[in-house]
Design a protein around this motif. Structure first.
Motif, PDB file in Angstrom:
ATOM      1  N   ALA A  54       2.848   2.544   1.488  1.00 49.58           N
ATOM      2  CA  ALA A  54       4.166   1.972   1.793  1.00 49.58           C
ATOM      3  C   ALA A  54       4.960   2.911   2.693  1.00 49.58           C
ATOM      4  O   ALA A  54       5.584   2.468   3.667  1.00 49.58           O
ATOM      5  N   ASP A  55       4.933   4.201   2.393  1.00 48.18           N
ATOM      6  CA  ASP A  55       5.640   5.180   3.226  1.00 48.18           C
ATOM      7  C   ASP A  55       5.070   5.217   4.636  1.00 48.18           C
ATOM      8  O   ASP A  55       5.817   5.288   5.614  1.00 48.18           O
ATOM      9  N   GLU A  56       3.745   5.165   4.749  1.00 49.22           N
ATOM     10  CA  GLU A  56       3.101   5.176   6.065  1.00 49.22           C
ATOM     11  C   GLU A  56       3.504   3.958   6.893  1.00 49.22           C
ATOM     12  O   GLU A  56       3.618   4.040   8.111  1.00 49.22           O
ATOM     13  N   LEU A  57       3.695   2.826   6.214  1.00 52.11           N
ATOM     14  CA  LEU A  57       4.038   1.580   6.899  1.00 52.11           C
ATOM     15  C   LEU A  57       5.542   1.394   7.077  1.00 52.11           C
ATOM     16  O   LEU A  57       5.972   0.519   7.829  1.00 52.11           O
ATOM     17  N   GLY A  58       6.330   2.192   6.364  1.00 53.95           N
ATOM     18  CA  GLY A  58       7.775   2.034   6.423  1.00 53.95           C
ATOM     19  C   GLY A  58       8.258   0.785   5.702  1.00 53.95           C
ATOM     20  O   GLY A  58       9.233   0.159   6.117  1.00 53.95           O
ATOM     21  N   VAL A  59       7.555   0.426   4.628  1.00 59.35           N
ATOM     22  CA  VAL A  59       7.939  -0.745   3.835  1.00 59.35           C
ATOM     23  C   VAL A  59       8.142  -0.320   2.387  1.00 59.35           C
ATOM     24  O   VAL A  59       7.750   0.766   1.976  1.00 59.35           O
ATOM     25  N   ASP A  60       8.718  -1.191   1.616  1.00 60.91           N
ATOM     26  CA  ASP A  60       8.916  -0.955   0.198  1.00 60.91           C
ATOM     27  C   ASP A  60       7.576  -1.073  -0.531  1.00 60.91           C
ATOM     28  O   ASP A  60       6.723  -1.879  -0.133  1.00 60.91           O
ATOM     29  N   ILE A  61       7.410  -0.322  -1.595  1.00 62.71           N
ATOM     30  CA  ILE A  61       6.163  -0.379  -2.359  1.00 62.71           C
ATOM     31  C   ILE A  61       5.902  -1.789  -2.892  1.00 62.71           C
ATOM     32  O   ILE A  61       4.752  -2.209  -3.031  1.00 62.71           O
ATOM     33  N   ARG A  62       6.963  -2.544  -3.148  1.00 55.63           N
ATOM     34  CA  ARG A  62       6.780  -3.926  -3.627  1.00 55.63           C
ATOM     35  C   ARG A  62       6.060  -4.784  -2.596  1.00 55.63           C
ATOM     36  O   ARG A  62       5.303  -5.684  -2.952  1.00 55.63           O
ATOM     37  N   THR A  63       6.275  -4.488  -1.332  1.00 54.43           N
ATOM     38  CA  THR A  63       5.582  -5.217  -0.264  1.00 54.43           C
ATOM     39  C   THR A  63       4.082  -4.952  -0.344  1.00 54.43           C
ATOM     40  O   THR A  63       3.280  -5.884  -0.255  1.00 54.43           O
ATOM     41  N   VAL A  64       3.703  -3.704  -0.525  1.00 55.12           N
ATOM     42  CA  VAL A  64       2.274  -3.357  -0.648  1.00 55.12           C
ATOM     43  C   VAL A  64       1.679  -4.022  -1.881  1.00 55.12           C
ATOM     44  O   VAL A  64       0.580  -4.575  -1.825  1.00 55.12           O
ATOM     45  N   ARG A  65       2.397  -3.997  -2.979  1.00 49.74           N
ATOM     46  CA  ARG A  65       1.901  -4.643  -4.213  1.00 49.74           C
ATOM     47  C   ARG A  65       1.672  -6.141  -3.999  1.00 49.74           C
ATOM     48  O   ARG A  65       0.665  -6.693  -4.441  1.00 49.74           O
ATOM     49  N   ILE A 120      -1.018  -2.085   9.208  1.00 50.30           N
ATOM     50  CA  ILE A 120      -1.898  -1.768   8.076  1.00 50.30           C
ATOM     51  C   ILE A 120      -3.264  -1.328   8.589  1.00 50.30           C
ATOM     52  O   ILE A 120      -3.818  -0.318   8.139  1.00 50.30           O
ATOM     53  N   ILE A 121      -3.797  -2.077   9.520  1.00 53.59           N
ATOM     54  CA  ILE A 121      -5.119  -1.757  10.075  1.00 53.59           C
ATOM     55  C   ILE A 121      -5.106  -0.377  10.711  1.00 53.59           C
ATOM     56  O   ILE A 121      -6.007   0.437  10.475  1.00 53.59           O
ATOM     57  N   HIS A 122      -4.086  -0.091  11.483  1.00 51.80           N
ATOM     58  CA  HIS A 122      -4.002   1.228  12.125  1.00 51.80           C
ATOM     59  C   HIS A 122      -3.812   2.335  11.095  1.00 51.80           C
ATOM     60  O   HIS A 122      -4.434   3.395  11.200  1.00 51.80           O
TER      61      HIS A 122
END
Length: 79
Positions: free
Chosen positions: A31-42, A59-61
């Motif tokens: 989530a930190d790498e993508l700059g999104v909230d952890i809820r988004t990754v979940r 995400i792919i990168h």
């Protein structure tokens, strides 16, 4: 064959989770790498989210998995 968006989301979620775990990253780190909230990754990993193209590209990168993602996805689409 009809395209099943729910199935695609589930499959994408599994790919993301597998690639993340192979890098030994937790969801918070991704989530930190993508700059999104952890809820988004979940939500992505559980197949509960339609992933925008821009985020999918990020995400792919981040996971450095473009070749594996695309080959696995193409196999599923052709099945």
């Amino acid at each position: 064959m009809d395209f099943d968006l729910n199935y695609a989301n589930q499959f994408l979620g599994l790919l993301v989770k597998q690639a993340r775990e192979e890098k030994e990253w937790d969801q918070e780190y991704l989530a930190d790498e993508l700059g999104v909230d952890i809820r988004t990754v979940r939500k992505i990993e559980s197949g509960q989210s339609n992933v925008a193209y821009d985020l999918l590209t990020e995400i792919i990168h981040a996971l450095e998995s473009a070749r594996r993602f695309s080959s696995m996805l193409m196999k599923r689409i052709k099945a």
